[in-house]
Design a protein around this motif. Structure first.
Motif, mmCIF file in Angstrom:
data_model
loop_
_atom_site.group_PDB
_atom_site.id
_atom_site.type_symbol
_atom_site.label_atom_id
_atom_site.label_comp_id
_atom_site.label_asym_id
_atom_site.label_seq_id
_atom_site.Cartn_x
_atom_site.Cartn_y
_atom_site.Cartn_z
ATOM 1 N N THR A 160 120.235 62.366 149.393
ATOM 2 C CA THR A 160 119.939 62.138 147.975
ATOM 3 C C THR A 160 121.242 61.954 147.211
ATOM 4 O O THR A 160 122.269 62.524 147.588
ATOM 5 C CB THR A 160 119.130 63.295 147.365
ATOM 6 O OG1 THR A 160 118.855 63.013 145.980
ATOM 7 C CG2 THR A 160 119.901 64.607 147.449
ATOM 8 N N GLY A 162 121.037 62.558 143.960
ATOM 9 C CA GLY A 162 120.657 63.286 142.764
ATOM 10 C C GLY A 162 119.479 62.650 142.051
ATOM 11 O O GLY A 162 118.789 63.290 141.265
ATOM 12 N N ARG A 163 119.234 61.382 142.351
ATOM 13 C CA ARG A 163 118.105 60.690 141.736
ATOM 14 C C ARG A 163 117.210 60.053 142.808
ATOM 15 O O ARG A 163 116.016 60.288 142.837
ATOM 16 C CB ARG A 163 118.612 59.614 140.781
ATOM 17 C CG ARG A 163 117.483 58.823 140.137
ATOM 18 C CD ARG A 163 118.016 57.746 139.203
ATOM 19 N NE ARG A 163 116.943 56.958 138.631
ATOM 20 C CZ ARG A 163 117.125 55.903 137.845
ATOM 21 N NH1 ARG A 163 118.360 55.516 137.524
ATOM 22 N NH2 ARG A 163 116.094 55.241 137.368
ATOM 23 N N ASN A 164 117.818 59.225 143.668
ATOM 24 C CA ASN A 164 117.085 58.586 144.752
ATOM 25 C C ASN A 164 117.161 59.447 146.003
ATOM 26 O O ASN A 164 118.131 60.190 146.196
ATOM 27 C CB ASN A 164 117.666 57.197 145.035
ATOM 28 C CG ASN A 164 117.612 56.307 143.810
ATOM 29 O OD1 ASN A 164 116.554 56.059 143.258
ATOM 30 N ND2 ASN A 164 118.772 55.819 143.381
ATOM 31 N N GLN A 165 116.132 59.322 146.855
ATOM 32 C CA GLN A 165 116.087 60.100 148.088
ATOM 33 C C GLN A 165 115.765 59.200 149.266
ATOM 34 O O GLN A 165 115.093 58.179 149.116
ATOM 35 C CB GLN A 165 115.030 61.202 147.992
ATOM 36 C CG GLN A 165 115.273 62.201 146.868
ATOM 37 C CD GLN A 165 114.222 63.301 146.887
ATOM 38 O OE1 GLN A 165 114.041 63.981 147.896
ATOM 39 N NE2 GLN A 165 113.526 63.475 145.785
#
Length: 210
Positions: A160, A162-165
């Motif tokens: 990640t 922090g936003r996309n995984q």
């Protein structure tokens, strides 16, 4: 003679009264000494019990530390995670499950397409979820869980920003398995990802190779 007898009787009565008074003083002194020393013992016992009770309660900070440990790339959650490792071979389009030095399972995968390549490197399982909900990274459309969900019914995240995984997940379309089709995630057949879900834990290492 009567006077002498009376004097003797008087002395006996006085001696009895004096002895009774003396005995009463002794008993009172013992009781007073005992009662003044008992509170200290009671307080000591209560303090010891309170300290013992507090030491047995989970410390909130330890709880936070333990949760942080799950997400630490250098730690694992249990002995199972320590012995398990996932190796993703992007060219092979397969994920290999290792227990120590032995491959115990292998599954075909779909990988990231051009412009959305699956990141390579050393990671670890950060998140597991049944029946995940997915939001399209470009359109923002939200897909609910279910048989037609683009994520299938299992999610195993390992990267990640922090936003996309990015992670392993199922798909309702088995035909895309083995191709470069995803937005970076590793697509798997639903029966395969269900098995993989049971074979890994938070903290299991994930090695992604080109």
């Amino acid at each position: 003679m009567a006077v002498a007898k009376n004097n003797s009787l008087t002395r006996i009565v006085m001696l009895l009264c004096f002895g009774t008074a003396f005995l009463s003083l002794v008993v009172h002194w013992r009781i007073t000494t005992s009662t003044t020393s008992q509170p200290n013992m009671a307080n000591t016992s209560k303090t010891a019990l309170r300290t013992q009770s507090q030491s047995q309660k989970p410390d909130p900070q330890n709880g936070i530390a333990l949760l942080s440990t799950f997400a630490s790339p250098k730690q694992t959650t249990n002995a199972v995670s320590q012995n398990k490792q996932l190796v993703v071979d992007l060219s092979d389009r397969r994920v290999y499950v290792y227990s120590g030095e032995t491959v115990i399972a292998s599954y075909p995968i779909g990988v990231g397409k051009t412009g959305w390549e699956t990141p390579t490197g050393s990671f670890q399982v950060l998140h597991k979820q049944r029946n995940p909900i997915w939001q399209h990274p470009i359109t923002g459309k939200v897909f609910s869980s279910g048989t037609d969900s683009p994520l299938g019914d299992r999610w195993i995240g390992f990267w990640t920003d922090g936003r996309n995984q990015i992670g392993f997940h199922g798909t309702p379309d088995d035909e895309v398995i083995g191709s470069a089709i995803s937005h970076g995630c590793l697509r798997m057949r639903n029966p395969d990802v269900r098995l993989l879900y049971t074979q890994v834990n938070l903290g299991t290492s994930v090695e992604v190779r080109q």
